[in-house]
Design a protein around this motif. Structure first.
Motif, PDB file in Angstrom:
ATOM      1  N   PHE A 227       0.815  -1.217   0.000  1.00  0.00           N
ATOM      2  CA  PHE A 227       0.000   0.000   0.000  1.00  0.00           C
ATOM      3  C   PHE A 227       0.850   1.269   0.000  1.00  0.00           C
ATOM      4  O   PHE A 227       0.554   2.225  -0.713  1.00  0.00           O
ATOM      5  CB  PHE A 227      -0.917  -0.013   1.229  1.00  0.00           C
ATOM      6  N   SER A 228       1.916   1.287   0.809  1.00  0.00           N
ATOM      7  CA  SER A 228       2.691   2.524   0.999  1.00  0.00           C
ATOM      8  C   SER A 228       4.169   2.214   1.097  1.00  0.00           C
ATOM      9  O   SER A 228       4.569   1.174   1.640  1.00  0.00           O
ATOM     10  CB  SER A 228       2.201   3.233   2.266  1.00  0.00           C
ATOM     11  N   LYS A 229       4.993   3.137   0.576  1.00  0.00           N
ATOM     12  CA  LYS A 229       6.449   3.019   0.681  1.00  0.00           C
ATOM     13  C   LYS A 229       7.017   4.424   0.794  1.00  0.00           C
ATOM     14  O   LYS A 229       6.898   5.231  -0.126  1.00  0.00           O
ATOM     15  CB  LYS A 229       7.040   2.300  -0.534  1.00  0.00           C
ATOM     16  N   GLU A 230       7.640   4.732   1.934  1.00  0.00           N
ATOM     17  CA  GLU A 230       8.168   6.078   2.169  1.00  0.00           C
ATOM     18  C   GLU A 230       9.535   6.010   2.833  1.00  0.00           C
ATOM     19  O   GLU A 230       9.846   5.054   3.559  1.00  0.00           O
ATOM     20  CB  GLU A 230       7.225   6.889   3.064  1.00  0.00           C
ATOM     21  N   LEU A 231      10.328   7.065   2.606  1.00  0.00           N
ATOM     22  CA  LEU A 231      11.575   7.229   3.343  1.00  0.00           C
ATOM     23  C   LEU A 231      11.231   7.835   4.704  1.00  0.00           C
ATOM     24  O   LEU A 231      10.548   8.854   4.774  1.00  0.00           O
ATOM     25  CB  LEU A 231      12.532   8.151   2.594  1.00  0.00           C
ATOM     26  N   CYS A 232      11.696   7.206   5.780  1.00  0.00           N
ATOM     27  CA  CYS A 232      11.318   7.695   7.111  1.00  0.00           C
ATOM     28  C   CYS A 232      12.282   7.171   8.158  1.00  0.00           C
ATOM     29  O   CYS A 232      12.660   6.000   8.143  1.00  0.00           O
ATOM     30  CB  CYS A 232       9.889   7.257   7.446  1.00  0.00           C
ATOM     31  N   GLY A 233      12.648   8.025   9.097  1.00  0.00           N
ATOM     32  CA  GLY A 233      13.541   7.621  10.173  1.00  0.00           C
ATOM     33  C   GLY A 233      12.832   7.374  11.482  1.00  0.00           C
ATOM     34  O   GLY A 233      13.476   7.128  12.504  1.00  0.00           O
TER      35      GLY A 233
END
Length: 443
Positions: A227-233
Motif C-alpha cells: 500500500f505505501s512506501k516512504e523514506l522515514c527515520g
C-alpha cells in the motif's frame, strides 16, 4: 537551553548509538550530566541528586529523539541507587542524544552504567499515529490526486497531524473515503517492514520522499504491505492492525494551498467513539426519540424553528410599524424642518434603522435622531434631508456627539450616520444636548 547548546568539554564527535528500532530497553554508560538554570549556560556535573532536573547523555540509548515530526520518547533511567524520569528526548545535529530527566530518588554519577527503559505504551501509541500518517498520505493520493504531497506532520502518543498540499477543502464524501481506506488497510493487517537501501534504489522502487529533506547515500525505507512506501527515520508498528482504528477528527486550511488533517488511533480513537456514542444517546433521550430517529426529528425541529423565526420577524415588523407610527406625535417643526429626537425600544440596530427609514419616508424635510438601549449598550441613528443639511445640520456630527456622551464613537455622512456607546443610561442627557444643538442651528 537549546538542544544544540553544549559545554565546550563535550566531545561532539562521539555520537550516541541508537538501539531503539530493535528494543525499548538497553544499558548505557553515563558520559555527561548537564545542568542549567534560567540565568546561566549549561554546566557539566559529576553527580545529580534527587530533585535535580538534568540532561543525561549516554553512549547508547533506545530512546527516540524528536525528529521528522515525531516527538521524543519518554521513560526512565535507573541504577540500583537512583531512579530518573525521562520527560523528553532530543538530539544535536551531530547525533548526541539528550535525555531531559528528573532525578526522582537517589543520585546518578558520570561513568555509571544505567538501565534505559522507554515507556512502552507511549512508544506504541506514537507508532500507531506515525504509521497511520503513512497510510493517510497514500489514501489522500488515491482519493484526491497524485498532486498531494506531505507538507509537514506531527505525531505524538495522543494524536496525529498531517499537512498536505491541496487547493480546496475536502468534501464530506472525500473525508469519509480517506478514513475508510486507512481503516481498510489497518484491518488488512499488512506487515510494516523497514529496510536500509541506497537512495537510488529507494527512488527506483517508488519510495515517497519529502522534497525539503536532505538524504544521505543510504536511507531507511518503511513499507506498509503493497500500500505505501516512504523514506522515514521514525518508529513504526510491526503490523497495521496494531493501530486498531483511525478516526479523522478535522480537516482545515492552514495556508494558501496547504490543508491539515488531525486524527486519532488506538485507545484515543476508541475513547472518541465512546464519547460520540454517549452524546448520541443523550441527544436522543433529550428529544425523546430512538437514536436512528434523530435525523428526522432534527429536520422537523429545524423546519419548525424556521417557521417560528418567520412568524417572529413578521411580528417584529408589525410592532416596529406601530412604534414608528406612534412617534409622529413627537414630531416638532423648527423653522421649515420637521425634527424628531427621541429614544425608542427595539431589539437590534437593524430595527432602529428601519424605524428611522419608516419615519423618514413620511416626511419631506426632516432631521431624525433616534437612540436605543440594545443589549446593555447605546445605539444611535441619524438622518437628515437635503434641506436640513443646507440649513447647517449634519447627521454625522450629531451622531458623533451623541456617541461621545454615551461613552462611544462613530459618525457618518451629513445625510445619514449611526454610532454606538457603552453607557445607555446617558441616552436621555445626550438627547437633550442634540435637541439644543438643532434648535441653535435652525432658530
Amino acid at each position: 537551553w537549546g538542544q544544540t547548546t553544549l559545554p565546550d568539554a563535550v566531545d561532539r564527535s562521539r555520537a550516541t548509538i541508537f538501539s531503539g528500532y530493535d528494543t525499548l530497553e538497553d544499558e548505557g554508560v553515563v558520559l555527561y550530566l548537564v545542568s542549567t538554570d534560567d540565568q546561566s549556560m549549561p554546566v557539566l556535573l559529576s553527580e545529580a541528586e534527587a530533585g535535580a532536573v538534568v540532561t543525561v547523555i549516554t553512549d547508547r540509548t533506545p530512546f527516540y529523539a524528536a525528529a521528522g515530526g515525531q516527538v521524543g520518547d519518554i521513560g526512565s533511567i535507573g541504577t540500583e541507587q537512583a531512579r530518573l524520569t525521562v520527560q523528553d528526548t532530543t538530539k544535536t545535529v551531530e547525533g548526541i542524544y539528550f535525555h531531559l530527566s528528573l532525578v526522582e530518588e537517589g543520585s546518578i554519577r558520570v561513568g555509571e552504567v544505567v538501565k534505559l527503559q522507554v515507556d512502552p505504551p507511549a512508544r506504541l501509541d506514537t507508532a500507531r499515529n506515525h504509521t497511520t500518517t503513512h497510510l493517510l498520505h497514500k489514501a489522500l493520493k488515491l482519493v484526491v490526486g497524485d498532486h498531494v504531497a506531505q507538507a509537514g506532520s506531527a505525531v505524538s502518543p495522543e494524536r496525529l497531524r498531517f499537512d498536505f498540499s491541496h487547493f480546496q477543502p475536502l468534501t464530506q464524501a472525500e473525508k469519509q473515503k480517506v478514513e475508510a481506506l486507512v481503516n481498510e488497510e489497518i484491518l488488512r493487517n499488512d506487515p510494516v517492514v523497514t529496510e536500509i537501501k541506497s537512495i537510488e534504489q529507494a527512488r527506483r522502487e517508488g519510495a515517497v520522499a519529502l522534497f525539503d529533506e536532505k538524504y544521505g547515500d543510504t536511507v531507511r525505507v518503511v513499507s506498509v504491505g503493497s500500500f505505501s512506501k516512504e523514506l522515514c527515520g521514525g518508529t513504526h508498528l510491526h503490523l497495521t492492525a496494531e493501530a486498531c482504528q483511525f478516526r479523522l477528527i478535522s480537516e482545515s486550511g492552514i495556508a494558501s494551498g496547504i490543508r491539515r488533517i488531525e486524527g486519532v488511533t488506538g485507545s484515543s480513537a476508541w475513547l472518541l467513539a465512546r464519547e460520540q456514542d454517549q452524546l448520541l444517546k443523550e441527544s436522543a433521550a433529550t428529544l425523546r426519540v430512538q437514536e436512528n430517529e434523530l435525523p428526522g426529528r432534527l429536520g422537523q425541529l429545524i423546519e419548525r424553528i424556521k417557521k417560528l423565526e418567520k412568524e417572529l420577524a413578521e411580528e417584529h415588523k408589525e410592532k416596529l410599524k406601530s412604534t414608528a407610527d406612534n412617534l409622529t406625535d413627537q414630531l416638532v417643526v423648527i423653522g421649515a424642518i420637521t425634527t424628531l429626537v427621541t429614544a425608542i425600544q427595539v431589539a437590534d440596530i437593524a430595527q432602529l434603522r428601519a424605524a428611522a427609514d419608516r419615519i423618514r419616508d413620511r416626511l419631506d424635510d426632516y432631521m431624525i435622531v433616534l437612540g436605543a438601549a440594545i443589549e446593555g449598550k447605546a445605539a444611535w441613528v441619524a438622518m437628515a434631508s437635503d434641506k436640513a443639511v443646507k440649513a447647517g445640520l449634519h447627521a454625522g456630527n450629531l451622531i458623533r456627539e451623541a456617541a461621545r456622551l454615551t461613552g462611544g464613537g462613530g459618525g457618518g455622512k451629513p445625510e445619514m450616520a449611526q454610532a454606538g456607546g457603552k453607557n445607555p443610561d446617558m441616552i436621555p442627557q445626550a438627547l437633550q444636548e442634540i435637541k439644543k444643538h438643532i434648535q441653535e442651528k435652525l432658530c
